[in-house]
Design a protein around this motif. Structure first.
Motif, PDB file in Angstrom:
ATOM      1  N   ALA A   1      74.945  82.166  39.378  1.00  0.00           N
ATOM      2  CA  ALA A   1      74.333  81.127  39.194  1.00  0.00           C
ATOM      3  C   ALA A   1      73.060  80.241  40.189  1.00  0.00           C
ATOM      4  O   ALA A   1      74.027  80.320  40.845  1.00  0.00           O
ATOM      5  CB  ALA A   1      74.804  79.953  38.649  1.00  0.00           C
TER       6      ALA A   1
ATOM      7  N   GLU B   1      77.108  79.941  43.524  1.00  0.00           N
ATOM      8  CA  GLU B   1      76.188  79.428  43.425  1.00  0.00           C
ATOM      9  C   GLU B   1      75.553  78.631  44.170  1.00  0.00           C
ATOM     10  O   GLU B   1      75.313  78.475  45.540  1.00  0.00           O
ATOM     11  CB  GLU B   1      76.452  78.343  42.252  1.00  0.00           C
ATOM     12  CG  GLU B   1      76.663  76.778  42.752  1.00  0.00           C
ATOM     13  CD  GLU B   1      77.954  75.475  42.183  1.00  0.00           C
ATOM     14  OE1 GLU B   1      77.195  76.130  40.867  1.00  0.00           O
ATOM     15  OE2 GLU B   1      78.043  74.258  42.727  1.00  0.00           O
TER      16      GLU B   1
ATOM     17  N   ARG C   1      70.271  77.667  40.716  1.00  0.00           N
ATOM     18  CA  ARG C   1      70.069  76.619  38.627  1.00  0.00           C
ATOM     19  C   ARG C   1      68.401  75.596  40.130  1.00  0.00           C
ATOM     20  O   ARG C   1      69.118  75.012  41.020  1.00  0.00           O
ATOM     21  CB  ARG C   1      71.238  75.479  39.149  1.00  0.00           C
ATOM     22  CG  ARG C   1      72.843  76.157  38.128  1.00  0.00           C
ATOM     23  CD  ARG C   1      73.928  75.522  38.275  1.00  0.00           C
ATOM     24  NE  ARG C   1      73.697  74.088  38.474  1.00  0.00           N
ATOM     25  CZ  ARG C   1      74.433  72.803  38.523  1.00  0.00           C
ATOM     26  NH1 ARG C   1      75.271  73.201  39.113  1.00  0.00           N
ATOM     27  NH2 ARG C   1      74.646  72.018  37.739  1.00  0.00           N
TER      28      ARG C   1
END
Length: 322
Positions: free
Chosen positions: A158, A29, A160
């Motif tokens: 992901a 991530e 973010r």
């Protein structure tokens, strides 16, 4: 079970490292405090030149050695990579600068005026001597960052945005900190090297490759972005001032554009930009473990050139210890 790794920062170093890790099978991530790839760091304001032989003129040999990996890596990851070489020029009165540049580099071909005109017809009659580094390449940094982010999304990673990594628990993940100058909270020896740029729009000129113009005070460069857009840069100030571009830098950049071709005086200034490039005291990048996390930082003014090699190193080391 695959390695679980959190990458801090979605600049060129963070996105390249995340991509290498994800392609090697890690669960990744990416956290970015800004609202888009590159955030508020230096990556969106870079020249995007993949020029290991030109850069070895003023950088340590390691930069050229690692940088050559970028010439294979970027075309595989971003189809907007353009390999038309780099053209290095100097005015007749500054030909000594060109000779000094040639002496410190290699893998180039000397050009006379007709050879320069054949490559860049709009420069016909303006320069008598030049150097062509035919194996070098360039890219649009913002488009490249977006392409890396899209590839990560396709791999299920992901990314973010709007997340302050300082407030995040590690959750047992290996942490790779790629926050650039923002990582001074953990790497106090980092310094900021300010780079400033203009984005110009000029329909009258058509250049196919980056052009570096040498002069006794240094060098400026013009990099094509397509559709009549050109990035003009070359300033390098030892400063951590994040304020607006200085009048002195603006005048130097515009004077360099005019010296390259007077028609550029009619170009429209689309954007003024600047970024703080992270550098260690020796101006060389580092991949190291400190205070419970890994750090990939100090790419200085060679972010897009060095990110592929450092990303590969990071992936190998982190997967080895996972």
């Amino acid at each position: 079970m695959s390695a679980r790794i959190r990458v801090l920062g979605a600049g060129v170093a963070g996105l390249a490292a995340a991509l290498e890790l994800a392609q090697a099978g890690a669960e990744v991530e990416v956290l970015e405090i800004g609202a888009q790839p590159g955030g508020d760091g230096a990556s969106p304001f870079a020249g995007g030149m993949l020029a290991p032989w030109c850069e070895c003129v003023s950088a340590e040999p390691l930069v050229a050695e690692l940088g050559r990996q970028a010439l294979d890596w970027w075309p595989r990851q971003f189809d907007g990579t353009v390999r038309n070489g780099t053209l290095v020029l100097a005015a007749a009165r500054d030909v000594g600068e060109l000779e000094a540049f040639a002496h410190r580099s290699d893998n180039y071909r000397r050009l006379a005026g007709d050879g320069i005109a054949a490559l860049e017809p709009d420069l016909a009659g303006r320069f008598r001597h030049g150097l062509l580094f035919a194996d070098e390449a360039h890219l649009d940094p913002r488009a490249a960052l977006a392409a890396l982010a899209l590839r990560l999304e396709e791999l299920g990673v992901a990314v973010r945005y709007g997340v302050d990594a300082r407030g995040q628990a590690d959750d047992g993940r290996i942490v790779l900190d790629c926050r650039g100058y923002a990582a001074r909270d953990r790497l106090p020896e980092l310094r900021g090297v300010r780079g400033e740029m203009l984005l110009l729009h000029c329909e009258a000129m058509r250049f196919a490759r980056p052009i570096r113009l040498l002069h006794p005070r240094g060098m400026h460069y013009l990099v094509p972005r397509g559709d009549g857009l050109y990035m003009l840069g070359g300033s390098m100030l030892e400063s951590d001032d994040a304020g607006a571009i200085s009048a002195r830098s603006l005048m130097e950049l515009l004077n360099a554009a005019y010296a390259l071709h007077p028609a550029l005086a009619e170009a429209r200034i689309v954007e003024l930009g600047h970024g703080l490039r992270p550098a260690f005291p020796d101006n060389l990048p580092r991949l190291e473990q400190r205070d419970g996390r890994w750090h990939l930082n100090g790419l200085f003014r060679h972010g897009y050139l060095l990110a592929p090699a450092l990303a590969r190193q990071a992936a190998a080391r982190l997967l080895e210890v996972a």
